[in-house]
Design an enzyme around this catalytic site. Structure first.
Site, PDB file in Angstrom:
ATOM      1  N   ASP A  72     -11.647   3.933   7.571  1.00  0.00           N
ATOM      2  CA  ASP A  72     -11.351   3.220   6.324  1.00  0.00           C
ATOM      3  C   ASP A  72     -11.782   1.757   6.422  1.00  0.00           C
ATOM      4  OD1 ASP A  72     -10.508   3.114   3.686  1.00  0.00           O
ATOM      5  OD2 ASP A  72      -8.454   2.579   4.202  1.00  0.00           O
ATOM      6  N   VAL A 113       3.832  -5.522   2.958  1.00  0.00           N
ATOM      7  CA  VAL A 113       3.581  -6.442   4.071  1.00  0.00           C
ATOM      8  C   VAL A 113       4.143  -7.813   3.700  1.00  0.00           C
ATOM      9  CG1 VAL A 113       1.837  -7.524   5.537  1.00  0.00           C
ATOM     10  CG2 VAL A 113       1.479  -5.209   4.690  1.00  0.00           C
ATOM     11  N   LYS A 130       4.759  -5.351   8.540  1.00  0.00           N
ATOM     12  CA  LYS A 130       4.470  -4.172   7.721  1.00  0.00           C
ATOM     13  C   LYS A 130       5.733  -3.308   7.702  1.00  0.00           C
ATOM     14  CE  LYS A 130       0.468  -1.963   7.868  1.00  0.00           C
ATOM     15  NZ  LYS A 130      -0.638  -1.039   8.264  1.00  0.00           N
ATOM     16  N   GLY A 139       0.834  -1.195   0.000  1.00  0.00           N
ATOM     17  CA  GLY A 139       0.000   0.000   0.000  1.00  0.00           C
ATOM     18  C   GLY A 139       0.864   1.238   0.000  1.00  0.00           C
ATOM     19  N   GLY A 140       0.233   2.404   0.287  1.00  0.00           N
ATOM     20  CA  GLY A 140       0.962   3.656   0.263  1.00  0.00           C
ATOM     21  C   GLY A 140       2.074   3.723   1.293  1.00  0.00           C
ATOM     22  N   PHE A 141       1.948   2.969   2.379  1.00  0.00           N
ATOM     23  CA  PHE A 141       2.952   2.973   3.446  1.00  0.00           C
ATOM     24  C   PHE A 141       4.168   2.128   3.090  1.00  0.00           C
ATOM     25  CE2 PHE A 141       0.186  -0.600   3.928  1.00  0.00           C
ATOM     26  CZ  PHE A 141       1.057  -1.641   4.117  1.00  0.00           C
TER      27      PHE A 141
END
Length: 559
Positions: free
Chosen positions: A368, A257, A271, A252-254
């Site tokens: 979210d 994983v 993560k 994802g944007g972070f």
């Protein structure tokens, strides 16, 4: 030889600050803070407008003198993003003054201008005449009489420096100069009184000491510390086979994983924060602040973190059945979910949200909730994950308003997507969408019907009005389900997605409605029931592969 730091265990306080369990000297303490992402004064706009960051203080963010928090309750909870405002509002067309602030790192200069020849006196006159000018400073601290720098708009990224700080002159209401003079007169009076009697001075100092001690004791009583296990980078490298692509289970944007296996045999999900992701730093902080303090069987469990060099990671319990969306939106795997399993999942998600909204100490709004953020354990128990966008609110049910709208199209409530108003009822709307998706195995966004252009909410509403709700149910369930239970679930889902927040039930009511056979109120028109196919795709950040059907968004006001 200097001893290396022992980062085997950290303590997370309620204001989101991470501290080492041991007392260390100033140099070591600075070194710890430098490596921790939970404050980081260099993070852009960490303390918001007119907030000052001090790496040696707890909490790190404070308002400049003569400024107050814009939203005090959010500030007290460690959410400093909305910053501070002048204690006395400024009308630059009326009489104003410039207050000098010393020993700081100057604000972000994105909206600034400079003049290399103008004196500071000239700077003051120019800034005073320009209503948009909010502050000025010397351009060259080695030659303070020549050159100046002007700022326009709110001041951000101010940082307190002990040695290399500079001076800045901020435009303020004229009453602040008067209050400053009054403060000086009061101090002089106190000194005069103290000179009359040493005994009176000792009494005064004793009272101040006792008041300070009482205030500090109260603050300590309100503080809740949580021990967070620290993992070594080498341990996680071995566990994930050097972060092999074969171990990668989501992105994802972070960042990414990975699935990992510890030497003692425990499976974990790691993560890993991307070094280039500013969004990820904020999400990382949120996850640490919120998940570490939440304990519920329907919430994913944070096992610990790793902070070593440039690496910042969070370690969770591993969910072998990945995310809910990989089942309900897959033509083959959805057959594994009969109605009892689906109803069990619906109830588990509802209980998890009830805990967040009403039973947790923080009252969390997830912001979210979606199918890809619900993970399934080995027994298909649902666990809500990904608290990177979560917010804590006070007892006020309406929550708050934000300029930073974050979430996923198709799950966002109308008042949040359009006006930035979020509350527990925003999560209720998302839950309603998710419930209807679980029943139908259809996605709200991207839903297509041959007879109309409505999305899933519109289709469900149309069938409900025509008393044909059973047509919404996934075809493989129709002959093998508890029909009254299914129809009841659909009506609860429609109650949750009603247009107006006040019409939607609380999660306490939702849990009650799902658990008994009492008469349900009539559902009103849902919000966002017209399909608007104007958005792109996203990658999910949960313990799963990519989910290309939702769009996680962040709408930011221009800085």
């Amino acid at each position: 030889m200097r001893r290396s730091l022992d980062l085997t265990r950290l303590v997370l306080t309620s204001n989101g600050y991470i501290q080492h369990l041991k007392w260390v000297d100033w140099t070591k303490r600075w070194h710890i803070y430098y490596n921790l992402p939970a404050d980081y004064c260099d993070t852009h706009s960490l303390c918001g407008a007119y907030g000052s960051c001090d790496i040696d203080d707890t909490p790190v963010c404070g308002c400049l003198e003569k400024f107050v928090a814009r939203y005090p309750q959010q500030w007290e909870k460690g959410d400093w993003s909305e910053g501070c405002v002048r204690r006395t509002p400024l009308n630059c067309k009326k009489e104003h003054v410039f207050i000098k602030y010393s020993g700081i790192k100057l604000p972000n200069n994105k909206y600034s201008q400079y003049n290399k020849t103008m004196t500071l006196k000239g700077c003051r006159q120019v800034c005073s005449r320009n209503c948009s000018c909010t502050a000025y400073s010397s351009l060259d601290i080695s030659n303070g009489d020549k050159g100046c720098l002007f700022w326009f708009g709110e001041l951000i990224d101010i940082r307190k420096l002990s040695v290399r700080g500079q001076d800045i002159y901020i435009k303020m209401d004229s009453s602040e100069r008067e209050s400053e003079a009054g403060s000086k007169r009061n101090k002089a009076m106190i000194l005069t009184l103290m000179s009359f009697s040493l005994l009176m001075a000792m009494i005064l100092l004793s009272l101040i000491f006792l008041l300070h001690k009482r205030k500090k004791k109260k603050k300590l009583l309100l503080k809740e510390d949580f021990a967070l296990q620290m993992f070594q980078l080498s341990t996680l490298t071995r566990a994930t086979n050097n972060f092999s692509l074969n171990n990668k289970i989501g992105e994802g944007g972070f960042g990414a994983v990975y699935k990992g296996l510890l030497e003692e045999g425990q499976e974990i999900a790691v993560k890993r924060l991307s070094r280039t992701s500013m969004q990820g730093i904020d999400e990382y902080k949120n996850e640490v602040i919120y998940i570490a303090k939440l304990q519920h069987r329907n919430l994913v469990r944070l096992l610990g973190c790793c902070i070593q060099g440039d690496e910042k990671m969070l370690i969770y319990e591993y969910m072998p059945n990945r995310s809910l969306d990989s089942y309900i939106f897959d033509q083959t795997k959805k057959k594994l979910l009969d109605w009892p399993k689906r109803f069990h999942i619906i109830n588990g998600i509802a209980r998890g949200l009830l805990y967040l909204h009403h039973d947790s100490r923080l009252q969390i709004i997830h912001r979210d909730l979606k199918a890809s953020n619900v993970l399934l354990d080995i027994e298909m128990n649902p666990k809500i994950s990904d608290f990177g966008m979560a917010k804590s609110v006070s007892g006020n049910e309406m929550g708050a308003k934000t300029h930073n709208v974050v979430g996923t199209y198709g799950y966002m409530s109308p008042e949040y997507a359009v006006d930035g108003m979020f509350s527990v009822k925003s999560d209720v709307f998302s839950f309603g969408v998710l419930l209807l998706e679980i029943v139908s195995c259809k996605k709200n966004r991207g839903f297509v019907h041959q007879n109309h252009n409505l999305n899933l909410l519109g289709h469900a509403w149309k069938l409900y009005k025509e008393d044909k709700s059973l047509e919404l149910v996934d075809e493989q369930l129709v002959d093998f389900c508890n029909i009254s239970q299914v129809l009841r679930s659909i009506q609860v889902g429609l109650l949750c997605v009603q247009q107006h927040p006040d019409d939607r039930p609380s999660m306490f009511s939702v849990v009650q409605m799902l658990a008994n056979e009492s008469l349900l109120p009539k559902a009103k028109e849902p919000g966002f029931f017209i399909e608007r196919d104007v958005f792109g795709e996203e990658k999910s950040g949960s313990q799963t592969g990519s989910s290309k059907n939702d769009v996680t968004i962040t709408l930011l006001d221009p800085r």
